[in-house]
Design a protein around this motif. Structure first.
Motif, short mmCIF file in Angstrom:
data_model
loop_
_atom_site.label_atom_id
_atom_site.label_comp_id
_atom_site.label_asym_id
_atom_site.label_seq_id
_atom_site.Cartn_x
_atom_site.Cartn_y
_atom_site.Cartn_z
N SER A 24 -2.52 -2.82 -8.95
CA SER A 24 -1.16 -2.89 -8.42
C SER A 24 -1.07 -3.30 -6.95
O SER A 24 -0.01 -3.73 -6.51
CB SER A 24 -0.44 -1.57 -8.64
OG SER A 24 -1.21 -0.52 -8.11
N LEU A 25 -2.14 -3.20 -6.20
CA LEU A 25 -2.08 -3.61 -4.79
C LEU A 25 -1.79 -5.10 -4.64
O LEU A 25 -1.32 -5.54 -3.61
CB LEU A 25 -3.37 -3.27 -4.06
CG LEU A 25 -3.52 -1.84 -3.59
CD1 LEU A 25 -4.88 -1.63 -2.95
CD2 LEU A 25 -2.42 -1.47 -2.61
N ASN A 26 -2.07 -5.85 -5.69
CA ASN A 26 -1.85 -7.29 -5.65
C ASN A 26 -0.49 -7.68 -6.21
O ASN A 26 -0.23 -8.87 -6.39
CB ASN A 26 -2.94 -8.02 -6.44
CG ASN A 26 -4.32 -7.76 -5.87
OD1 ASN A 26 -4.49 -7.70 -4.66
ND2 ASN A 26 -5.29 -7.57 -6.73
N ILE B 282 0.83 -1.21 0.00
CA ILE B 282 0.00 0.00 0.00
C ILE B 282 0.86 1.25 0.00
O ILE B 282 0.57 2.22 -0.70
CB ILE B 282 -1.02 0.01 1.17
CG1 ILE B 282 -1.99 1.19 1.03
CG2 ILE B 282 -0.33 0.06 2.51
CD1 ILE B 282 -2.92 1.12 -0.14
N MET B 283 1.96 1.24 0.74
CA MET B 283 2.84 2.42 0.75
C MET B 283 3.56 2.57 -0.58
O MET B 283 3.76 3.68 -1.05
CB MET B 283 3.85 2.33 1.90
CG MET B 283 3.21 2.47 3.28
SD MET B 283 2.19 3.95 3.47
CE MET B 283 3.42 5.21 3.33
N SER C 187 -2.37 4.04 -15.79
CA SER C 187 -1.96 2.65 -15.94
C SER C 187 -1.80 1.96 -14.59
O SER C 187 -2.19 0.80 -14.42
CB SER C 187 -0.66 2.58 -16.73
OG SER C 187 -0.25 1.25 -16.89
N LEU C 188 -1.23 2.67 -13.62
CA LEU C 188 -1.07 2.11 -12.28
C LEU C 188 -2.42 1.76 -11.68
O LEU C 188 -2.59 0.68 -11.11
CB LEU C 188 -0.34 3.11 -11.38
CG LEU C 188 -0.11 2.64 -9.94
CD1 LEU C 188 0.95 1.54 -9.89
CD2 LEU C 188 0.30 3.81 -9.06
N ILE C 189 -3.38 2.63 -11.84
CA ILE C 189 -4.71 2.40 -11.29
C ILE C 189 -5.37 1.19 -11.96
O ILE C 189 -5.95 0.34 -11.31
CB ILE C 189 -5.59 3.66 -11.45
CG1 ILE C 189 -5.02 4.77 -10.55
CG2 ILE C 189 -7.04 3.37 -11.11
CD1 ILE C 189 -5.56 6.15 -10.85
N ARG C 190 -5.23 1.10 -13.28
CA ARG C 190 -5.85 -0.02 -14.03
C ARG C 190 -5.17 -1.36 -13.76
O ARG C 190 -5.78 -2.41 -13.93
CB ARG C 190 -5.80 0.25 -15.53
CG ARG C 190 -6.78 1.30 -16.00
CD ARG C 190 -6.87 1.34 -17.52
NE ARG C 190 -5.57 1.46 -18.16
CZ ARG C 190 -4.96 2.60 -18.48
NH1 ARG C 190 -5.55 3.74 -18.20
NH2 ARG C 190 -3.78 2.61 -19.08
#
Length: 89
Positions: free
Chosen positions: A70-72, A47-48, A64-67
């Protein structure tokens, strides 16, 4: 007052260099290498890492990061995806 100082110190530790893929001086490989070192030094939680990246990325890179969900993902996977997507920008 101590909390304010601690917050300021912590915030300065998670600031990554910015990256905008459409910038005339954008260097994805160089930017990725800087982030590699930062990730090694800081040992950030996912998360950080994503929070730091979302602040650093601009334009299409941020989208792109949002799509990418990326948390996984770990940094190495995110980095590989970014190189695949933005290497021709």
């Amino acid at each position: 007052m101590q909390n304010s100082t601690a917050s300021t110190s912590f915030a300065s530790q998670i600031q990554l260099p910015s990256f905008h893929p459409k910038s005339k001086i954008a260097n994805l490989e160089g930017w990725g290498s800087l982030v590699d070192e930062f990730v090694k030094m800081q040992k950030l939680s996912r998360i950080m890492l994503v929070t730091s990246l979302s602040s650093a990325l601009k334009g299409e890179a941020e989208d792109s990061l949002i799509r990418s969900k990326s948390l996984n993902k770990i940094w190495e996977d995110i980095r590989t995806e970014f190189i695949d997507v933005f290497k021709t920008c």
